[in-house]
Design a protein around this motif. Structure first.
Motif, PDB file in Angstrom:
ATOM      1  N   SER A 142      -2.723   0.994   8.500  1.00 37.09           N
ATOM      2  CA  SER A 142      -2.713   1.570   7.164  1.00 37.09           C
ATOM      3  C   SER A 142      -2.811   3.103   7.234  1.00 37.09           C
ATOM      4  CB  SER A 142      -3.875   0.941   6.405  1.00 37.09           C
ATOM      5  OG  SER A 142      -4.221   1.672   5.343  1.00 37.09           O
ATOM      6  N   ASN A 143      -3.556   3.614   8.217  1.00 39.87           N
ATOM      7  CA  ASN A 143      -3.636   5.070   8.424  1.00 39.87           C
ATOM      8  C   ASN A 143      -2.258   5.657   8.725  1.00 39.87           C
ATOM      9  OD1 ASN A 143      -6.029   6.676   8.344  1.00 39.87           O
ATOM     10  ND2 ASN A 143      -6.950   5.190   9.720  1.00 39.87           N
ATOM     11  N   LEU A 144      -1.503   4.953   9.575  1.00 40.73           N
ATOM     12  CA  LEU A 144      -0.173   5.454   9.957  1.00 40.73           C
ATOM     13  C   LEU A 144       0.768   5.433   8.755  1.00 40.73           C
ATOM     14  CD1 LEU A 144       0.334   3.850  13.498  1.00 40.73           C
ATOM     15  CD2 LEU A 144      -0.538   6.117  12.915  1.00 40.73           C
ATOM     16  N   VAL A 145       0.673   4.338   7.973  1.00 40.30           N
ATOM     17  CA  VAL A 145       1.551   4.224   6.805  1.00 40.30           C
ATOM     18  C   VAL A 145       1.201   5.311   5.788  1.00 40.30           C
ATOM     19  CG1 VAL A 145       2.104   2.740   4.830  1.00 40.30           C
ATOM     20  CG2 VAL A 145       2.003   1.760   7.135  1.00 40.30           C
ATOM     21  N   SER A 146      -0.106   5.513   5.576  1.00 40.21           N
ATOM     22  CA  SER A 146      -0.494   6.507   4.571  1.00 40.21           C
ATOM     23  C   SER A 146      -0.102   7.913   5.027  1.00 40.21           C
ATOM     24  CB  SER A 146      -1.976   6.369   4.244  1.00 40.21           C
ATOM     25  OG  SER A 146      -2.701   7.441   4.720  1.00 40.21           O
ATOM     26  N   ASN A 147      -0.205   8.193   6.342  1.00 43.84           N
ATOM     27  CA  ASN A 147       0.246   9.500   6.847  1.00 43.84           C
ATOM     28  C   ASN A 147       1.738   9.691   6.586  1.00 43.84           C
ATOM     29  OD1 ASN A 147      -2.216  10.274   7.762  1.00 43.84           O
ATOM     30  ND2 ASN A 147      -1.782   9.973   9.934  1.00 43.84           N
ATOM     31  N   ALA A 148       2.528   8.633   6.851  1.00 46.15           N
ATOM     32  CA  ALA A 148       3.980   8.744   6.663  1.00 46.15           C
ATOM     33  C   ALA A 148       4.290   9.106   5.212  1.00 46.15           C
ATOM     34  CB  ALA A 148       4.648   7.427   7.047  1.00 46.15           C
ATOM     35  N   VAL A 149       3.570   8.467   4.272  1.00 39.35           N
ATOM     36  CA  VAL A 149       3.819   8.767   2.849  1.00 39.35           C
ATOM     37  C   VAL A 149       3.375  10.195   2.538  1.00 39.35           C
ATOM     38  CG1 VAL A 149       3.212   8.133   0.471  1.00 39.35           C
ATOM     39  CG2 VAL A 149       3.581   6.335   2.201  1.00 39.35           C
ATOM     40  N   ARG A 150       2.181  10.577   3.061  1.00 44.54           N
ATOM     41  CA  ARG A 150       1.635  11.883   2.699  1.00 44.54           C
ATOM     42  C   ARG A 150       2.392  13.053   3.322  1.00 44.54           C
ATOM     43  NH1 ARG A 150      -3.288  12.965   4.330  1.00 44.54           N
ATOM     44  NH2 ARG A 150      -3.489  11.287   5.831  1.00 44.54           N
ATOM     45  N   TYR A 151       3.014  12.807   4.492  1.00 49.16           N
ATOM     46  CA  TYR A 151       3.708  13.915   5.159  1.00 49.16           C
ATOM     47  C   TYR A 151       5.232  13.806   5.070  1.00 49.16           C
ATOM     48  CZ  TYR A 151      -0.961  14.856   6.805  1.00 49.16           C
ATOM     49  OH  TYR A 151      -2.316  15.126   6.845  1.00 49.16           O
ATOM     50  N   GLU A 164       0.849  -1.212   0.000  1.00 49.16           N
ATOM     51  CA  GLU A 164       0.000   0.000   0.000  1.00 49.16           C
ATOM     52  C   GLU A 164       0.875   1.249   0.000  1.00 49.16           C
ATOM     53  OE1 GLU A 164      -2.827   0.074   3.276  1.00 49.16           O
ATOM     54  OE2 GLU A 164      -3.355  -2.005   2.841  1.00 49.16           O
ATOM     55  N   ALA A 165       1.939   1.223   0.832  1.00 47.26           N
ATOM     56  CA  ALA A 165       2.827   2.388   0.926  1.00 47.26           C
ATOM     57  C   ALA A 165       3.483   2.651  -0.429  1.00 47.26           C
ATOM     58  CB  ALA A 165       3.888   2.140   1.995  1.00 47.26           C
ATOM     59  N   GLU A 166       3.917   1.556  -1.076  1.00 41.89           N
ATOM     60  CA  GLU A 166       4.592   1.727  -2.378  1.00 41.89           C
ATOM     61  C   GLU A 166       3.624   2.281  -3.416  1.00 41.89           C
ATOM     62  OE1 GLU A 166       8.038  -1.667  -1.808  1.00 41.89           O
ATOM     63  OE2 GLU A 166       6.127  -2.200  -2.760  1.00 41.89           O
ATOM     64  N   ALA A 167       2.372   1.783  -3.353  1.00 41.29           N
ATOM     65  CA  ALA A 167       1.375   2.255  -4.330  1.00 41.29           C
ATOM     66  C   ALA A 167       1.102   3.740  -4.120  1.00 41.29           C
ATOM     67  CB  ALA A 167       0.092   1.445  -4.183  1.00 41.29           C
ATOM     68  N   LEU A 168       1.000   4.156  -2.868  1.00 38.40           N
ATOM     69  CA  LEU A 168       0.705   5.552  -2.553  1.00 38.40           C
ATOM     70  C   LEU A 168       1.903   6.456  -2.870  1.00 38.40           C
ATOM     71  CD1 LEU A 168      -1.840   6.800  -1.270  1.00 38.40           C
ATOM     72  CD2 LEU A 168      -0.687   6.673   0.933  1.00 38.40           C
ATOM     73  N   SER A 169       3.089   5.922  -2.629  1.00 40.49           N
ATOM     74  CA  SER A 169       4.304   6.728  -2.811  1.00 40.49           C
ATOM     75  C   SER A 169       4.657   6.904  -4.292  1.00 40.49           C
ATOM     76  CB  SER A 169       5.462   6.046  -2.079  1.00 40.49           C
ATOM     77  OG  SER A 169       6.687   6.522  -2.559  1.00 40.49           O
ATOM     78  N   GLN A 170       4.306   5.893  -5.082  1.00 34.80           N
ATOM     79  CA  GLN A 170       4.613   5.927  -6.522  1.00 34.80           C
ATOM     80  C   GLN A 170       6.089   6.197  -6.755  1.00 34.80           C
ATOM     81  OE1 GLN A 170       1.656   7.157  -9.173  1.00 34.80           O
ATOM     82  NE2 GLN A 170       0.654   5.529  -8.036  1.00 34.80           N
ATOM     83  N   GLY A 171       6.927   5.545  -5.974  1.00 37.29           N
ATOM     84  CA  GLY A 171       8.377   5.631  -6.191  1.00 37.29           C
ATOM     85  C   GLY A 171       9.025   6.886  -5.633  1.00 37.29           C
ATOM     86  N   ARG A 172       8.279   7.710  -4.924  1.00 37.69           N
ATOM     87  CA  ARG A 172       8.868   8.960  -4.432  1.00 37.69           C
ATOM     88  C   ARG A 172       9.682   8.771  -3.143  1.00 37.69           C
ATOM     89  NH1 ARG A 172       4.879  12.283  -2.737  1.00 37.69           N
ATOM     90  NH2 ARG A 172       3.337  10.620  -2.832  1.00 37.69           N
ATOM     91  N   HIS A 173       9.478   7.625  -2.463  1.00 40.14           N
ATOM     92  CA  HIS A 173      10.186   7.398  -1.186  1.00 40.14           C
ATOM     93  C   HIS A 173      10.886   6.052  -1.172  1.00 40.14           C
ATOM     94  CE1 HIS A 173       6.470   9.798  -0.392  1.00 40.14           C
ATOM     95  NE2 HIS A 173       7.340  10.566   0.263  1.00 40.14           N
TER      96      HIS A 173
END
Ligand code: ADP
Length: 425
Positions: free
Chosen positions: A308-317, A275-284
């Protein structure tokens, strides 16, 4: 004996005369008895004289009161009257008040304690409070030392009321139990919860319809409206997400227990990483570090949503180029799921409030990244239901760590498949 006689010079003179008379009669008659009688009388008078000397002011006070005595009596009366006032004020308090001695025996309680806690006068005076509260939420709390206040539990003396109890130390190892009637607040809270749940539910259908029509519209048919359509789609999606998050929160708030199911951590962690990789799209740079073979006991759906909320926050912030690490490891007395990022970080002043609904450090950043402001609230509720806690560490400009800390009761050995029924019995 007249007071003046005791306090004048006549007393010692009479003593001496009687002693002399006794001696002379004895000597003249050659008998012992008159001598003994008179000497005894003389001694009585001497003793009385001594007594007068020692306790002069007291004896004086019965006739003409001593000024100190008056002052003392006035003070005593004032203190007694204040005590009576305090007692009757405590007696009429709407909160239950129970005075306990060092071994938790009931010494005194007010009227509200009879009503809310079901105590009876004089039956319960001198009895151990925990025995009187048997089979209620309060008894477990007292048995565990009552270190923290006990919030919103059914009042032992009133099944329709709720109380919040606190145990305060006072004097020499005595305790004061305060139980506040919170039924009114509980009712208001229930009204708020129902309102939010109903509104969210009512909004769900119209939003689904709007979202459906927006999906049907093809921007290529009306190229001049393409940016508008994109914005409308994004906003309707966000509204849909807010409604879903509010409904999730309402469910979690009313829920008292979670299902005791085995939550297999290995596949869960792998899917979080995807999920993190999908959200990050290679940016992290995203890493997964699994240091324990423990699984969890609880609700797989809710734990997945919290992590999943914590992971998505880490990617978004975390800005592009940053690092995100997902870790699962044992601790001294349990295990810890944590998400580390090298992102924007959070100023210390905001950390304590992050789990409040719609609390954001930066509203624009949250909205731009598709946040609803409800994610960490959901995480907190899910963790509470699993007796776990959220630990947040962060430094502005350096990054953050969001950790979910589980106690050992919630851990299972992943090499064994557990029967879900009766795991916690
Ligand atoms: P949102 O949907 O706004 O992200 P959350 O409840 O998940 O709502 O988070 C609340 C706020 O906490 C966010 O708006 C953000 O300001 C801050 N926050 C959460 N996670 C992080 C993180 N990893 N780094 C920096 N700030 C964070």
């Amino acid at each position: 004996m007249p007071q003046r006689f005791l306090t004048s010079w006549r007393l010692p003179a009479s003593c001496a005369a009687l002693l002399l008379l006794g001696g002379a009669v004895g000597w003249l008659t050659g008998t012992v008895w008159p001598c003994v009688t008179v000497v005894a009388l003389g001694e009585t008078v001497v003793l009385l004289s001594l007594f007068r000397h020692k306790s002069g002011p007291m004896l004086q006070s019965s006739a003409t009161p001593h000024p100190d005595h008056d002052r003392l009596m006035t003070r005593t009366r004032r203190i007694a009257s204040r005590l009576r006032d305090l007692r009757s004020a405590a007696g009429t308090l709407p909160d239950a008040v129970v005075l306990l001695d060092h071994s938790h025996h009931v010494r005194w309680f007010n009227h509200a304690a009879e009503d809310l806690l079901g105590l009876k006068r004089p039956r319960d005076r001198g009895r151990v409070l925990a025995d009187l509260m048997r089979n209620t939420d309060l008894s477990d709390w007292l048995a565990e030392g009552a270190r923290e206040p006990l919030n919103d539990v059914t009042a032992p003396g009133h099944p329709n009321r709720h109380v919040t109890a606190t145990l305060l130390p006072f004097g020499s190892r005595q305790r004061l139990l305060l139980a506040r009637d919170t039924s009114h607040l509980t009712r208001l809270e229930q009204i708020r919860r129902d309102f939010v749940a109903n509104v969210s539910h009512e909004l769900r259908t119209p939003l689904t319809v709007i979202h459906g029509y927006l999906e049907l519209l093809d921007p290529e048919d009306v190229p001049e409206l393409a940016p508008v359509l994109d914005e409308m789609r994004a906003q309707s999606k966000r509204m849909g997400q807010i409604v879903e998050d509010l409904l999730t929160l309402s469910r979690l708030e009313t829920q008292e227990h979670v299902a005791d199911e085995q939550v297999q951590m290995a596949p869960l962690l792998a899917s979080l990483r995807k999920e993190a990789e999908a959200l990050s799209q290679g940016r992290h740079t995203i890493s997964l570090d699994v240091a324990t073979a423990h699984d969890l006991l609880g609700s797989p759906k809710d734990l997945h949503s919290a992590f999943s909320n914590l992971v998505s926050n880490a990617v978004r912030y975390t800005p592009t180029g940053g690092k995100i690490a997902i870790r699962w490891a044992d601790t001294e007395d349990g295990a810890r799921f944590s998400v580390h990022d090298s992102g924007f970080g959070i100023p210390a002043a905001h950390i304590a409030r992050l789990t409040e609904r719609f609390y954001r450090v930066s509203s624009s950043r949250s909205r731009d990244s598709g946040g609803t402001g409800l994610g960490l609230s959901i995480v907190k509720h899910v963790l509470n239901l699993h007796q776990a806690r959220l630990v947040i560490e962060s430094e502005t400009g350096k990054g953050s760590v969001f950790a979910c800390v589980f106690v050992s009761d919630r851990l299972l050995d992943s090499t064994r498949v557990h029967e879900t029924a009766g795991l916690h019995g």
